[in-house]
Design a protein around this motif. Sequence first.
Motif, PDB file in Angstrom:
ATOM      1  N   TRP A 156      66.634  72.292   6.017  1.00  0.00           N
ATOM      2  CA  TRP A 156      67.671  71.272   5.872  1.00  0.00           C
ATOM      3  C   TRP A 156      69.018  71.981   5.836  1.00  0.00           C
ATOM      4  N   LYS A 157      70.059  71.269   6.240  1.00  0.00           N
ATOM      5  CA  LYS A 157      71.395  71.858   6.334  1.00  0.00           C
ATOM      6  C   LYS A 157      72.231  71.468   5.123  1.00  0.00           C
ATOM      7  N   ASN A 158      72.710  72.474   4.376  1.00  0.00           N
ATOM      8  CA  ASN A 158      73.528  72.170   3.196  1.00  0.00           C
ATOM      9  C   ASN A 158      74.978  71.888   3.616  1.00  0.00           C
ATOM     10  N   PRO A 159      75.824  71.435   2.694  1.00  0.00           N
ATOM     11  CA  PRO A 159      77.210  71.067   3.044  1.00  0.00           C
ATOM     12  C   PRO A 159      78.039  72.211   3.637  1.00  0.00           C
ATOM     13  N   LYS A 160      77.639  73.455   3.404  1.00  0.00           N
ATOM     14  CA  LYS A 160      78.366  74.590   3.998  1.00  0.00           C
ATOM     15  C   LYS A 160      77.866  74.921   5.398  1.00  0.00           C
ATOM     16  N   LEU A 197      67.847  67.839   9.537  1.00  0.00           N
ATOM     17  CA  LEU A 197      66.643  68.652   9.378  1.00  0.00           C
ATOM     18  C   LEU A 197      66.339  69.340  10.697  1.00  0.00           C
ATOM     19  N   CYS A 198      65.621  70.440  10.618  1.00  0.00           N
ATOM     20  CA  CYS A 198      65.071  71.024  11.836  1.00  0.00           C
ATOM     21  C   CYS A 198      63.714  71.636  11.535  1.00  0.00           C
ATOM     22  N   ARG A 199      62.930  71.729  12.556  1.00  0.00           N
ATOM     23  CA  ARG A 199      61.566  72.259  12.501  1.00  0.00           C
ATOM     24  C   ARG A 199      61.520  73.417  13.487  1.00  0.00           C
ATOM     25  N   ARG A 200      61.221  74.621  12.987  1.00  0.00           N
ATOM     26  CA  ARG A 200      61.230  75.813  13.834  1.00  0.00           C
ATOM     27  C   ARG A 200      59.916  76.573  13.688  1.00  0.00           C
TER      28      ARG A 200
END
Length: 174
Positions: A39-43, A111-114
Amino acid sequence: MSGKSSKGERIAIEVERLSTPSSINHENQTWRTNWLWYWKNPKGVWIKFGDLDDYEGNRAEIKSKELEKAFVSDPTGEANFRTTGTQPFDYIVEFRKMIQRNVTCKTSRKLCRRPEFINKLDFELNHLRLVKHADNTEIKRIKAPANWSIPKWTDLSEHILIVKESIMHAASTF
């Protein structure tokens, strides 16, 4: 994706990642993909599910394996989880949109799935197959001969039994 042609012109390139089946449904297969969820945080930093986010001090209680299991069972569905830390929140993951939504604040994050990175040594070890000795006392890894036409995901231990081991020299013939 973009790149440059041999003449230095900027061009668009379409690429597609090829992968093996998800490890969730194929745990015993040699050739499988372990998917990791982020998941991508605010930064703008991607945080793996279950890892601590240093920016906010929170950690998702759900891990990649659990998210992958939910995703494989229903790629258009949802999953719920809670964070622990300084400000615990409840979230809903929407697989179709690839976002996590904060139930209380109504905010959402990408979100991303890698696929999990596998280094060269681990990759080469996965080419080696498990084989039992005739007395069933030892399992050994061997490399399947290149001229065998068997699928890479085949477990050779079901097809081969080592009866006698001997050292072969380069000049040996069959």
